[in-house]
Scaffold this motif. Structure first.
Motif, PDB file in Angstrom:
ATOM      1  N   THR A 153      -0.967  23.418   6.265  1.00  0.00           N
ATOM      2  CA  THR A 153      -0.320  22.439   7.137  1.00  0.00           C
ATOM      3  C   THR A 153       1.168  22.357   6.801  1.00  0.00           C
ATOM      4  N   TYR A 154       1.999  22.276   7.831  1.00  0.00           N
ATOM      5  CA  TYR A 154       3.441  22.180   7.609  1.00  0.00           C
ATOM      6  C   TYR A 154       3.772  20.942   6.774  1.00  0.00           C
ATOM      7  N   LEU A 155       4.836  21.065   5.961  1.00  0.00           N
ATOM      8  CA  LEU A 155       5.211  19.974   5.066  1.00  0.00           C
ATOM      9  C   LEU A 155       5.519  18.691   5.824  1.00  0.00           C
ATOM     10  N   PHE A 156       6.265  18.811   6.947  1.00  0.00           N
ATOM     11  CA  PHE A 156       6.645  17.591   7.670  1.00  0.00           C
ATOM     12  C   PHE A 156       5.413  16.905   8.267  1.00  0.00           C
ATOM     13  N   VAL A 157       4.369  17.665   8.572  1.00  0.00           N
ATOM     14  CA  VAL A 157       3.131  17.077   9.090  1.00  0.00           C
ATOM     15  C   VAL A 157       2.407  16.341   7.964  1.00  0.00           C
ATOM     16  N   LYS A 158       2.378  16.933   6.775  1.00  0.00           N
ATOM     17  CA  LYS A 158       1.774  16.261   5.624  1.00  0.00           C
ATOM     18  C   LYS A 158       2.499  14.956   5.321  1.00  0.00           C
ATOM     19  N   VAL A 159       3.832  14.996   5.426  1.00  0.00           N
ATOM     20  CA  VAL A 159       4.625  13.780   5.214  1.00  0.00           C
ATOM     21  C   VAL A 159       4.273  12.731   6.267  1.00  0.00           C
ATOM     22  N   ALA A 160       4.107  13.175   7.516  1.00  0.00           N
ATOM     23  CA  ALA A 160       3.763  12.254   8.601  1.00  0.00           C
ATOM     24  C   ALA A 160       2.411  11.585   8.343  1.00  0.00           C
ATOM     25  N   TYR A 161       1.436  12.363   7.852  1.00  0.00           N
ATOM     26  CA  TYR A 161       0.138  11.784   7.513  1.00  0.00           C
ATOM     27  C   TYR A 161       0.314  10.718   6.422  1.00  0.00           C
ATOM     28  N   GLY A 162       1.152  11.032   5.438  1.00  0.00           N
ATOM     29  CA  GLY A 162       1.393  10.088   4.356  1.00  0.00           C
ATOM     30  C   GLY A 162       2.042   8.801   4.837  1.00  0.00           C
ATOM     31  N   LEU A 163       3.020   8.930   5.740  1.00  0.00           N
ATOM     32  CA  LEU A 163       3.674   7.742   6.298  1.00  0.00           C
ATOM     33  C   LEU A 163       2.689   6.902   7.093  1.00  0.00           C
ATOM     34  N   TYR A 164       1.802   7.581   7.819  1.00  0.00           N
ATOM     35  CA  TYR A 164       0.758   6.854   8.552  1.00  0.00           C
ATOM     36  C   TYR A 164      -0.101   6.029   7.586  1.00  0.00           C
ATOM     37  N   LEU A 165      -0.499   6.641   6.482  1.00  0.00           N
ATOM     38  CA  LEU A 165      -1.339   5.954   5.508  1.00  0.00           C
ATOM     39  C   LEU A 165      -0.621   4.749   4.911  1.00  0.00           C
ATOM     40  N   ALA A 166       0.673   4.895   4.634  1.00  0.00           N
ATOM     41  CA  ALA A 166       1.442   3.790   4.060  1.00  0.00           C
ATOM     42  C   ALA A 166       1.536   2.623   5.037  1.00  0.00           C
ATOM     43  N   VAL A 167       1.857   2.931   6.297  1.00  0.00           N
ATOM     44  CA  VAL A 167       1.991   1.889   7.311  1.00  0.00           C
ATOM     45  C   VAL A 167       0.640   1.235   7.599  1.00  0.00           C
ATOM     46  N   ALA A 168      -0.397   2.048   7.745  1.00  0.00           N
ATOM     47  CA  ALA A 168      -1.733   1.518   8.040  1.00  0.00           C
ATOM     48  C   ALA A 168      -2.231   0.622   6.909  1.00  0.00           C
ATOM     49  N   THR A 169      -1.935   1.002   5.667  1.00  0.00           N
ATOM     50  CA  THR A 169      -2.343   0.187   4.524  1.00  0.00           C
ATOM     51  C   THR A 169      -1.652  -1.164   4.552  1.00  0.00           C
ATOM     52  N   SER A 170      -0.338  -1.155   4.792  1.00  0.00           N
ATOM     53  CA  SER A 170       0.412  -2.414   4.863  1.00  0.00           C
ATOM     54  C   SER A 170      -0.126  -3.315   5.969  1.00  0.00           C
ATOM     55  N   LEU A 171      -0.378  -2.735   7.144  1.00  0.00           N
ATOM     56  CA  LEU A 171      -0.863  -3.525   8.278  1.00  0.00           C
ATOM     57  C   LEU A 171      -2.237  -4.126   7.994  1.00  0.00           C
ATOM     58  N   TRP A 172      -3.110  -3.357   7.339  1.00  0.00           N
ATOM     59  CA  TRP A 172      -4.431  -3.875   7.005  1.00  0.00           C
ATOM     60  C   TRP A 172      -4.323  -5.088   6.084  1.00  0.00           C
ATOM     61  N   PHE A 173      -3.514  -4.983   5.049  1.00  0.00           N
ATOM     62  CA  PHE A 173      -3.414  -6.094   4.098  1.00  0.00           C
ATOM     63  C   PHE A 173      -2.609  -7.263   4.660  1.00  0.00           C
ATOM     64  N   ILE A 174      -1.705  -6.995   5.589  1.00  0.00           N
ATOM     65  CA  ILE A 174      -1.039  -8.098   6.289  1.00  0.00           C
ATOM     66  C   ILE A 174      -2.061  -8.869   7.127  1.00  0.00           C
ATOM     67  N   PHE A 175      -2.988  -8.142   7.740  1.00  0.00           N
ATOM     68  CA  PHE A 175      -4.081  -8.780   8.478  1.00  0.00           C
ATOM     69  C   PHE A 175      -4.919  -9.653   7.544  1.00  0.00           C
ATOM     70  N   VAL A 176      -5.245  -9.125   6.359  1.00  0.00           N
ATOM     71  CA  VAL A 176      -5.978  -9.899   5.357  1.00  0.00           C
ATOM     72  C   VAL A 176      -5.189 -11.151   4.975  1.00  0.00           C
ATOM     73  N   THR A 177      -3.872 -10.994   4.843  1.00  0.00           N
ATOM     74  CA  THR A 177      -3.006 -12.115   4.490  1.00  0.00           C
ATOM     75  C   THR A 177      -3.078 -13.222   5.536  1.00  0.00           C
TER      76      THR A 177
END
Length: 215
Positions: A153-177
């Motif tokens: 997988t291209y590096l920029f795509v791997k980075v994009a997956y990582g950014l998705y995980l970071a944002v999704a994690t924050s949004l989930w815990f903000i929902f919990v908050t």
């Protein structure tokens, strides 16, 4: 290999299962939301999401392979994480009943549109370090970037997956908050919060012990 919707769905599913499972991140966000208020919980959630980027970075750099193949590196991370959780847990065990004045001050801070910068930074770094030192997250990202995401997988795509995980994690815990900081729940916490803090302290210390036992 470029962007693949099938890979993204696999990543999203793996992440949803991992992030919804009770763990140190959930305990810290819940504790912060009830003890310090909604804004503290949000900043802690953002910190947890930012901590995801630590795991993404070392996975992309190949450091994850070193951790996977050198037991002493993984054990070192494990013991540091366990010690950090024990330190947080002991602090929670020392929680004392709040006075009327303390409750009024807590409500006053929560009502302000501007959350104090010093407290915001503390909440952010608490979430960041808790996730960044979580050895279970280390194992998750080792599996994710070695199994779920193809190596070509291209590096920029791997980075994009990582950014998705970071944002999704924050949004989930903000929902919990937002759930934890509802007025009714907050009122109950203000009356019996020291018992909750002590219980969370026990839970966090048990998590630290289980991390070491189940290595």
């Amino acid at each position: 290999m470029g962007f693949d919707i099938g890979v993204l769905l696999t990543v999203a599913l793996m992440h949803a299962v991992a992030v919804a499972s009770p763990g140190p991140d959930f305990a810290i966000v819940l504790k912060q939301s009830l003890q310090q208020g909604k804004k503290a919980g949000i900043w802690t959630s953002i910190g947890v999401g930012a901590g995801i980027l630590v795991h993404v970075l070392y996975s992309l750099l190949g450091v994850g392979l070193l951790i996977q193949t050198h037991d002493w590196l993984y054990l070192g991370l494990l013991y540091v994480a366990a010690a950090y959780l024990v330190w947080i847990g002991i602090g929670a065990l020392k929680s004392a009943p709040t006075t009327t004045q303390a409750n009024e001050e807590l409500n006053d801070v929560e009502a302000r549109s501007h959350y104090p910068n010093k407290q915001s930074k503390h909440a952010f770094w608490l979430g960041f370090v808790t996730n960044g030192l979580n050895p279970k997250a280390t194992l998750f990202f080792l599996a994710l970037y070695s199994l779920a995401i193809p190596l070509n997988t291209y590096l920029f795509v791997k980075v994009a997956y990582g950014l998705y995980l970071a944002v999704a994690t924050s949004l989930w815990f903000i929902f919990v908050t937002f759930l934890a900081s509802r007025d009714r729940i907050r009122r109950i916490y203000q009356q019996k919060g020291h018992w909750f803090d002590r219980a969370m302290g026990v839970v966090i210390i048990l998590m630290a012990i289980l991390l070491v036992i189940n290595q």
